[in-house]
Design a protein around this motif. Structure first.
Motif, PDB file in Angstrom:
ATOM      1  N   GLU A  48      25.116 -55.062   6.711  1.00  0.00           N
ATOM      2  CA  GLU A  48      23.722 -55.480   6.722  1.00  0.00           C
ATOM      3  C   GLU A  48      23.293 -55.819   5.304  1.00  0.00           C
ATOM      4  O   GLU A  48      23.361 -54.977   4.411  1.00  0.00           O
ATOM      5  CB  GLU A  48      22.845 -54.378   7.292  1.00  0.00           C
ATOM      6  N   PHE A  49      22.843 -57.034   5.120  1.00  0.00           N
ATOM      7  CA  PHE A  49      22.400 -57.481   3.803  1.00  0.00           C
ATOM      8  C   PHE A  49      20.948 -57.076   3.592  1.00  0.00           C
ATOM      9  O   PHE A  49      20.121 -57.223   4.493  1.00  0.00           O
ATOM     10  CB  PHE A  49      22.563 -58.995   3.672  1.00  0.00           C
ATOM     11  N   GLU A  50      20.682 -56.546   2.437  1.00  0.00           N
ATOM     12  CA  GLU A  50      19.343 -56.089   2.096  1.00  0.00           C
ATOM     13  C   GLU A  50      18.754 -57.048   1.070  1.00  0.00           C
ATOM     14  O   GLU A  50      19.325 -57.243  -0.002  1.00  0.00           O
ATOM     15  CB  GLU A  50      19.413 -54.675   1.526  1.00  0.00           C
ATOM     16  N   SER A  51      17.644 -57.652   1.433  1.00  0.00           N
ATOM     17  CA  SER A  51      16.982 -58.570   0.511  1.00  0.00           C
ATOM     18  C   SER A  51      15.502 -58.636   0.867  1.00  0.00           C
ATOM     19  O   SER A  51      15.144 -58.732   2.033  1.00  0.00           O
ATOM     20  CB  SER A  51      17.605 -59.961   0.590  1.00  0.00           C
ATOM     21  N   PHE A  52      14.681 -58.530  -0.140  1.00  0.00           N
ATOM     22  CA  PHE A  52      13.241 -58.597   0.070  1.00  0.00           C
ATOM     23  C   PHE A  52      12.608 -59.424  -1.027  1.00  0.00           C
ATOM     24  O   PHE A  52      13.050 -59.414  -2.164  1.00  0.00           O
ATOM     25  CB  PHE A  52      12.619 -57.197   0.095  1.00  0.00           C
ATOM     26  N   ASP A  53      11.589 -60.120  -0.641  1.00  0.00           N
ATOM     27  CA  ASP A  53      10.819 -60.926  -1.581  1.00  0.00           C
ATOM     28  C   ASP A  53       9.348 -60.617  -1.293  1.00  0.00           C
ATOM     29  O   ASP A  53       8.823 -61.025  -0.255  1.00  0.00           O
ATOM     30  CB  ASP A  53      11.127 -62.407  -1.372  1.00  0.00           C
ATOM     31  N   HIS A  54       8.733 -59.849  -2.149  1.00  0.00           N
ATOM     32  CA  HIS A  54       7.331 -59.454  -1.976  1.00  0.00           C
ATOM     33  C   HIS A  54       7.130 -58.742  -0.642  1.00  0.00           C
ATOM     34  O   HIS A  54       6.183 -59.026   0.088  1.00  0.00           O
ATOM     35  CB  HIS A  54       6.404 -60.658  -2.100  1.00  0.00           C
ATOM     36  N   GLU A  56       8.773 -58.975   2.108  1.00  0.00           N
ATOM     37  CA  GLU A  56       9.262 -59.715   3.273  1.00  0.00           C
ATOM     38  C   GLU A  56      10.757 -59.973   3.111  1.00  0.00           C
ATOM     39  O   GLU A  56      11.242 -60.124   1.997  1.00  0.00           O
ATOM     40  CB  GLU A  56       8.536 -61.060   3.396  1.00  0.00           C
ATOM     41  N   PRO A  57      11.506 -60.041   4.224  1.00  0.00           N
ATOM     42  CA  PRO A  57      12.927 -60.388   4.103  1.00  0.00           C
ATOM     43  C   PRO A  57      13.097 -61.722   3.394  1.00  0.00           C
ATOM     44  O   PRO A  57      12.344 -62.654   3.623  1.00  0.00           O
ATOM     45  CB  PRO A  57      13.393 -60.468   5.562  1.00  0.00           C
ATOM     46  N   ALA A  58      14.075 -61.780   2.531  1.00  0.00           N
ATOM     47  CA  ALA A  58      14.366 -62.993   1.768  1.00  0.00           C
ATOM     48  C   ALA A  58      15.717 -63.543   2.213  1.00  0.00           C
ATOM     49  O   ALA A  58      16.477 -62.855   2.890  1.00  0.00           O
ATOM     50  CB  ALA A  58      14.388 -62.672   0.275  1.00  0.00           C
ATOM     51  N   PRO A  59      16.037 -64.761   1.833  1.00  0.00           N
ATOM     52  CA  PRO A  59      17.346 -65.324   2.183  1.00  0.00           C
ATOM     53  C   PRO A  59      18.489 -64.446   1.668  1.00  0.00           C
ATOM     54  O   PRO A  59      18.368 -63.792   0.634  1.00  0.00           O
ATOM     55  CB  PRO A  59      17.346 -66.684   1.474  1.00  0.00           C
ATOM     56  N   ILE A  60      19.576 -64.434   2.409  1.00  0.00           N
ATOM     57  CA  ILE A  60      20.730 -63.616   2.055  1.00  0.00           C
ATOM     58  C   ILE A  60      21.216 -63.901   0.633  1.00  0.00           C
ATOM     59  O   ILE A  60      21.691 -63.014  -0.059  1.00  0.00           O
ATOM     60  CB  ILE A  60      21.866 -63.821   3.093  1.00  0.00           C
ATOM     61  N   GLU A  61      21.050 -65.135   0.198  1.00  0.00           N
ATOM     62  CA  GLU A  61      21.488 -65.500  -1.147  1.00  0.00           C
ATOM     63  C   GLU A  61      20.739 -64.723  -2.224  1.00  0.00           C
ATOM     64  O   GLU A  61      21.187 -64.615  -3.348  1.00  0.00           O
ATOM     65  CB  GLU A  61      21.299 -67.005  -1.386  1.00  0.00           C
ATOM     66  N   GLN A  62      19.577 -64.169  -1.873  1.00  0.00           N
ATOM     67  CA  GLN A  62      18.796 -63.384  -2.816  1.00  0.00           C
ATOM     68  C   GLN A  62      19.024 -61.887  -2.609  1.00  0.00           C
ATOM     69  O   GLN A  62      18.313 -61.065  -3.155  1.00  0.00           O
ATOM     70  CB  GLN A  62      17.311 -63.705  -2.669  1.00  0.00           C
ATOM     71  N   GLY A  65      21.833 -56.035  -1.969  1.00  0.00           N
ATOM     72  CA  GLY A  65      22.731 -54.995  -1.505  1.00  0.00           C
ATOM     73  C   GLY A  65      23.279 -55.276  -0.124  1.00  0.00           C
ATOM     74  O   GLY A  65      22.782 -56.135   0.600  1.00  0.00           O
ATOM     75  N   VAL A  66      24.314 -54.531   0.207  1.00  0.00           N
ATOM     76  CA  VAL A  66      24.934 -54.579   1.526  1.00  0.00           C
ATOM     77  C   VAL A  66      25.196 -53.139   1.923  1.00  0.00           C
ATOM     78  O   VAL A  66      25.667 -52.347   1.113  1.00  0.00           O
ATOM     79  CB  VAL A  66      26.284 -55.341   1.497  1.00  0.00           C
ATOM     80  N   THR A  74      26.769 -45.578   2.875  1.00  0.00           N
ATOM     81  CA  THR A  74      27.635 -46.488   2.116  1.00  0.00           C
ATOM     82  C   THR A  74      26.934 -47.817   1.895  1.00  0.00           C
ATOM     83  O   THR A  74      26.711 -48.576   2.826  1.00  0.00           O
ATOM     84  CB  THR A  74      28.971 -46.712   2.848  1.00  0.00           C
ATOM     85  N   SER A  75      26.553 -48.061   0.652  1.00  0.00           N
ATOM     86  CA  SER A  75      25.918 -49.313   0.254  1.00  0.00           C
ATOM     87  C   SER A  75      26.555 -49.788  -1.031  1.00  0.00           C
ATOM     88  O   SER A  75      27.051 -48.981  -1.814  1.00  0.00           O
ATOM     89  CB  SER A  75      24.421 -49.123   0.009  1.00  0.00           C
ATOM     90  N   ILE A  76      26.537 -51.089  -1.227  1.00  0.00           N
ATOM     91  CA  ILE A  76      26.912 -51.619  -2.534  1.00  0.00           C
ATOM     92  C   ILE A  76      25.744 -52.438  -3.037  1.00  0.00           C
ATOM     93  O   ILE A  76      25.017 -53.049  -2.253  1.00  0.00           O
ATOM     94  CB  ILE A  76      28.214 -52.451  -2.503  1.00  0.00           C
TER      95      ILE A  76
END
Length: 103
Positions: A48-54, A56-62, A65-66, A74-76
């Motif tokens: 699961e890719f973790e990304s937030f922008d303000h 809200e979920p952001a594009p995976i490219e941003q 973490g995973v 277990t996260s990286i």
């Protein structure tokens, strides 16, 4: 995390015979979860890719973490990509965790 980093992550998984067998996409059509599997009958497991922008979920490219859904502890953190030694260490930790899940 740029597309190139996603490609590198996919490549590292492939070096250990893990394959991305499916992607679940978010509302914007971008992948937010990779289902990975190495052997039939075991898995798939979920990255699961973790990304937030303000907030809200952001594009995976941003993504920053995973985490492995089946091993919530277990996260990286992908920001470590800037530090090659740390990146290599966390990638090895992720692969080791997947290996343990499969065992």
């Amino acid at each position: 995390m740029a597309d190139k980093h996603l490609d590198e992550l996919r490549g590292k998984l492939g070096e250990s015979d893990w394959k991305v067998v499916a992607e679940e996409r978010g509302e914007d059509g971008r992948p937010v979860i990779w289902k990975v599997q190495r052997k039939p009958g075991r898995g798939p497991f979920h990255l699961e890719f973790e990304s937030f922008d303000h907030g809200e979920p952001a594009p995976i490219e941003q993504g920053y973490g995973v985490r492995i859904r089946e091993l919530k502890q277990t996260s990286i953190y992908l920001y470590r990509k800037r530090n090659e030694a740390a990146w290599s260490r966390v990638m090895n930790e992720l692969l080791s965790a997947l290996d343990e899940l499969e065992a």
